[in-house]
Scaffold this motif. Structure first.
Motif, PDB file in Angstrom:
ATOM      1  N   LEU A  93      27.140   8.140  32.092  1.00 49.93           N
ATOM      2  CA  LEU A  93      27.019   9.649  32.386  1.00 49.93           C
ATOM      3  C   LEU A  93      26.453  10.355  31.675  1.00 49.93           C
ATOM      4  CD1 LEU A  93      30.866   9.951  32.686  1.00 49.93           C
ATOM      5  CD2 LEU A  93      29.614   9.973  34.348  1.00 49.93           C
ATOM      6  N   PRO A  94      25.922  11.681  32.368  1.00 48.70           N
ATOM      7  CA  PRO A  94      25.034  12.838  31.694  1.00 48.70           C
ATOM      8  C   PRO A  94      25.926  13.197  30.528  1.00 48.70           C
ATOM      9  CG  PRO A  94      24.922  13.136  34.054  1.00 48.70           C
ATOM     10  CD  PRO A  94      26.161  12.103  33.725  1.00 48.70           C
ATOM     11  N   ALA A  95      25.052  13.333  29.562  1.00 46.22           N
ATOM     12  CA  ALA A  95      25.643  14.026  28.118  1.00 46.22           C
ATOM     13  C   ALA A  95      26.069  15.346  28.426  1.00 46.22           C
ATOM     14  CB  ALA A  95      24.898  13.648  26.809  1.00 46.22           C
ATOM     15  N   PRO A  96      27.109  15.954  27.847  1.00 46.98           N
ATOM     16  CA  PRO A  96      27.498  17.461  27.674  1.00 46.98           C
ATOM     17  C   PRO A  96      26.350  18.162  27.074  1.00 46.98           C
ATOM     18  CG  PRO A  96      29.333  16.229  27.318  1.00 46.98           C
ATOM     19  CD  PRO A  96      28.288  15.309  27.263  1.00 46.98           C
ATOM     20  N   THR A  97      25.993  19.385  27.308  1.00 44.59           N
ATOM     21  CA  THR A  97      25.037  20.395  27.040  1.00 44.59           C
ATOM     22  C   THR A  97      25.596  21.486  26.423  1.00 44.59           C
ATOM     23  OG1 THR A  97      24.509  21.446  29.071  1.00 44.59           O
ATOM     24  CG2 THR A  97      23.287  19.255  28.560  1.00 44.59           C
ATOM     25  N   ASN A  98      24.643  22.240  25.773  1.00 41.24           N
ATOM     26  CA  ASN A  98      25.204  23.499  25.096  1.00 41.24           C
ATOM     27  C   ASN A  98      26.411  23.536  24.382  1.00 41.24           C
ATOM     28  OD1 ASN A  98      22.874  24.214  26.676  1.00 41.24           O
ATOM     29  ND2 ASN A  98      23.931  26.038  27.454  1.00 41.24           N
ATOM     30  N   VAL A  99      26.550  22.567  23.526  1.00 44.62           N
ATOM     31  CA  VAL A  99      27.660  22.346  22.802  1.00 44.62           C
ATOM     32  C   VAL A  99      27.693  23.518  21.591  1.00 44.62           C
ATOM     33  CG1 VAL A  99      29.127  20.727  21.162  1.00 44.62           C
ATOM     34  CG2 VAL A  99      27.787  20.075  22.976  1.00 44.62           C
ATOM     35  N   SER A 100      28.778  24.114  21.309  1.00 47.25           N
ATOM     36  CA  SER A 100      28.618  25.285  20.201  1.00 47.25           C
ATOM     37  C   SER A 100      30.131  25.612  19.888  1.00 47.25           C
ATOM     38  CB  SER A 100      28.006  26.637  20.864  1.00 47.25           C
ATOM     39  OG  SER A 100      28.956  26.942  22.069  1.00 47.25           O
TER      40      SER A 100
END
Length: 267
Positions: free
Chosen positions: A2-9
């Motif tokens: 699966l694509p990894a999550p982005t913009n983790v904050s």
């Protein structure tokens, strides 16, 4: 995979912490997300954040209780048959990285002065954190502005007890804006302006007790000698310097031992 999550904050306000992210491009609709936090070199599942939907976020308030610790969090996309790589947040320290909200402010007139009351805000994070609220809301910057002509000055308030801002123009309206001020956290939101009229001296009904009164006096009195408000021949800048000098003198009178501890006299 699966694509990894982005913009983790990590978003934090008054020690209430939330992990947010965006699904990676091409993430299937049936994808869930799981969140872990790093503590003592061990990744642990965050309670309540095991199978989150795309529109949800993860509450880290109860996980990040130690305000002096440096935390990390990570999020992973999962389906019944696939997983993504973990996406890592930036290091986070609750004490220095949280956004400090505005304090609770009360202002009333007292003749040729204002009576100011400043108290810390309330939040679940401030109540449950291992860091005392006093560390974040021990000192405040107050901006006092006269409505009629915009004349203004700044002062420090180091106590949440009532403070008298003295030597103002009787019968004039002033607005006070208060911001939490700490040396280790530059992120703070000022209060809304709180405005009040200084009542004429004759109408003063005892807000500030007289010399023979048995009523309890305010904890601290900060007398503002903004001469520009009394004698227009003086500049506002000169008045501000004079006010700061009087404030310093008041600290020394109340705490003579400060003369041997220079840090005590910092404004």
């Amino acid at each position: 995979m699966l694509p990894a999550p982005t913009n983790v904050s990590i978003v934090s306000f008054n020690l209430e912490h939330t992990l947010t992210w965006l699904p990676g491009p091409g993430t299937p609709d049936n994808t869930h997300f799981t969140v872990q936090s790093l503590r003592k070199n061990s990744w642990q599942l965050v309670k309540g954040c095991a199978r989150l939907k795309t529109s949800q976020s993860c509450d880290l308030t109860n996980t990040f209780k130690d305000s002096f610790y440096h935390y990390k969090a990570r999020v992973q996309a999962i389906t019944t048959t696939q997983k993504s790589n973990w996406s890592l947040s930036m290091p986070f320290n609750p004490l220095t990285d949280t956004l400090l909200g505005p304090p609770v402010v009360s202002v009333s007139g007292c003749g040729n002065c204002l009576l100011l009351q400043v108290t810390p805000p309330t939040s679940r994070g401030l109540q449950h954190s291992l860091s005392p609220t006093q560390l974040l809301y021990r000192q405040f910057t107050c901006k006092v502005r006269r409505t009629r002509d915009g004349s203004q000055f700044s002062m420090w308030v180091t106590s949440t007890e009532k403070t008298v801002i003295g030597y103002l123009e009787p019968g004039a309206e002033y607005c006070v804006t208060v911001t939490a001020s700490t040396s280790f956290n530059p992120h703070s939101v000022p209060s809304e302006p709180h405005c009040a009229f200084t009542s004429p001296t004759a109408a003063n009904t005892g807000t500030v007790p007289g010399p023979n009164s048995t009523a309890k006096r305010p904890h601290s009195v900060v007398q503002h000698s903004n001469t520009a408000l009394v004698n227009q021949s003086y500049t506002t800048g000169t008045a501000i310097i004079l006010h700061q000098c009087l404030h310093l003198l008041a600290i020394i009178v109340r705490n003579p031992w400060c003369l041997s501890v220079p840090q005590c006299l910092w404004f």
